[in-house]
Design an enzyme around this catalytic site. Structure first.
Site, PDB file in Angstrom:
ATOM      1  N   GLY A  40       0.836  -1.205   0.000  1.00  0.00           N
ATOM      2  CA  GLY A  40       0.000   0.000   0.000  1.00  0.00           C
ATOM      3  C   GLY A  40       0.859   1.239   0.000  1.00  0.00           C
ATOM      4  O   GLY A  40       2.080   1.150  -0.010  1.00  0.00           O
ATOM      5  N   GLU A  56       0.071   0.334  -6.479  1.00  0.00           N
ATOM      6  CA  GLU A  56       0.978  -0.095  -5.415  1.00  0.00           C
ATOM      7  C   GLU A  56       1.228  -1.601  -5.476  1.00  0.00           C
ATOM      8  O   GLU A  56       2.344  -2.064  -5.216  1.00  0.00           O
ATOM      9  CB  GLU A  56       0.397   0.269  -4.036  1.00  0.00           C
ATOM     10  N   GLU A  60       4.945  -2.947  -5.824  1.00  0.00           N
ATOM     11  CA  GLU A  60       5.585  -3.602  -4.680  1.00  0.00           C
ATOM     12  C   GLU A  60       5.635  -5.118  -4.789  1.00  0.00           C
ATOM     13  O   GLU A  60       6.472  -5.756  -4.155  1.00  0.00           O
ATOM     14  CB  GLU A  60       4.856  -3.214  -3.382  1.00  0.00           C
ATOM     15  N   GLU A 110      11.110  -9.131  -1.731  1.00  0.00           N
ATOM     16  CA  GLU A 110      10.539  -8.382  -0.623  1.00  0.00           C
ATOM     17  C   GLU A 110       9.056  -8.682  -0.441  1.00  0.00           C
ATOM     18  O   GLU A 110       8.449  -8.199   0.499  1.00  0.00           O
ATOM     19  CB  GLU A 110      10.728  -6.886  -0.863  1.00  0.00           C
TER      20      GLU A 110
END
Lengths: 225, 225
Positions: A40, A56, A60, A110
């Site tokens: 987010g 996002e 991400e 990640e």
DNA sequence: GCAAAAGTGTTGGGCCTACACCCATGC
DNA sequence: GCATGGGTGTAGGCCCAACACTTTTGC
């Protein structure tokens, strides 16, 4: 200083092996550096809330979702230690195939899937957000046939059954469950079989009938297991 | 310029005479000057979203509500012609007695109740917000005994019945309805009768049993009429 | 042949729907 | 006495939960 507006996404994936999982990312910066958090970020001036969530998620985690709805807006005063941030949380589902793709390639990344029974320490109030999302998911199966968004195009009936047992966390009567689902008239049986896990009788594949599914969702249903 | 954060409240009131109504205010300033709008406004730096709703309701209408929950957050790009405003909409209910009080004293005021079947032209996207709130109210009666928040402490059974018929917009079987409600075990019959409207047999008064009511809400229910 | 998972029907009971007449009051 | 709204019981049908054995495969 103004109030800042953010979005967060609780994205669920499902696979018979891994169970029901949520996508989290590892924070690179303070606060909560190194902890896990929901994907987010801040909403930009010229994008809608949904666009912000999708942006996002791509940035991400690289994932694109098959279903997205608004969950709840979190506006308590000290959610973020830096400044006042109000966050609109979203509830997302991804299909099993995409789930597997990410889970196979993220060892060093990640972004990572975590089974909902085995979540790490979380940043901010993200544990609360996830709690609400799991409640929503559990409630949803009683009024929407959500399997459509979590399973792949074709799947053996046992996948759907396992999805419900993991979500309800208790065994269900297979015969009654099948009758009930079939009665909704949203599944088509295909002339294809798959062999699963080596042993055991091969299973027929099913797929959702999109038209009937959408009609059912529109009309509303209620479904107790 | 930053994104501004606002709240809006869709507050429902009910009375057997007036039916199901929503509280609106008349706008004093441009844009939409003179049109009707939902009570609401910008969120201040040091208040939660709920506090903002309650503050605005007091300031603009003088009413305090008996039930409040978040409805949905509206974040489309051109909701407000002046600048980007994201608004968290709330869903509120007030008890019948308060409803009557305001409706009796607002002839010259800026706040007024409108029956949901007879709404005026609305500002911004408030018609959409109200549409969603009405859907929520209709859906809610199938899984929560909302009468508790809309009726007064004591009420004749027919009030509850009329609430459901107005909401469903169709007649219901009185005997079956009563059996079903009574079976939930949330109503207590009092040793009091009221005479209603002059003619007709006097009715017993009922009240909600708060403990059983809360237990039911927590446990979840499903209720088809 | 045995372990593993898929596939498949029936019945009894509970719940829900449908349905209509009497009662207490005001005028 | 009539108009108005309140109050009440039952029976038939449908749906749903409970329940266990057979089939097809791998090893």
């Amino acid at each position: 200083m103004e109030i800042k507006l953010a979005v967060d996404a609780v994205v669920f994936g499902y696979d018979k092996e891994y169970g029901i999982s949520i996508l989290l990312i590892k924070r690179k910066f303070s606060p909560f550096k190194g902890d896990w958090a929901l994907p987010g970020g801040f909403v930009l001036q010229n994008e809608t809330l949904e666009q912000a969530v999708e942006r996002e998620l791509i940035e991400e985690t690289g994932i694109s979702i098959s279903y997205l709805e608004q969950l709840y807006t979190f506006g308590e005063l000290n959610r973020d230690p830096r400044q006042r941030v109000v966050s609109v949380a979203y509830f997302g589902l991804v299909k099993s195939s995409k789930f597997k793709k990410l889970s196979a390639t993220t060892d060093a990344s990640e972004a990572k899937w975590f089974n909902i029974k085995d979540l790490p320490k979380l940043s901010f109030d993200h544990a609360d957000i996830i709690g609400m999302a799991i409640d929503r998911l559990r409630a949803k199966i009683t009024y929407q046939p959500i399997g459509f968004e979590l399973l792949d195009k074709k799947f053996p009936f046992s996948d759907l059954e396992h999805l419900y047992t993991s979500l309800l966390d208790r065994p269900i009567d297979r015969r009654n469950f099948k009758k009930k689902i079939m009665h909704l008239d949203i599944l088509e049986e295909l002339n294809e079989k798959v062999k699963l896990k080596g042993a055991g009788r091969p299973a027929s594949l099913f797929r959702f009938n999109k038209k009937n599914y959408e009609r059912l969702v529109k009309r509303g249903m209620h479904f107790e297991i």
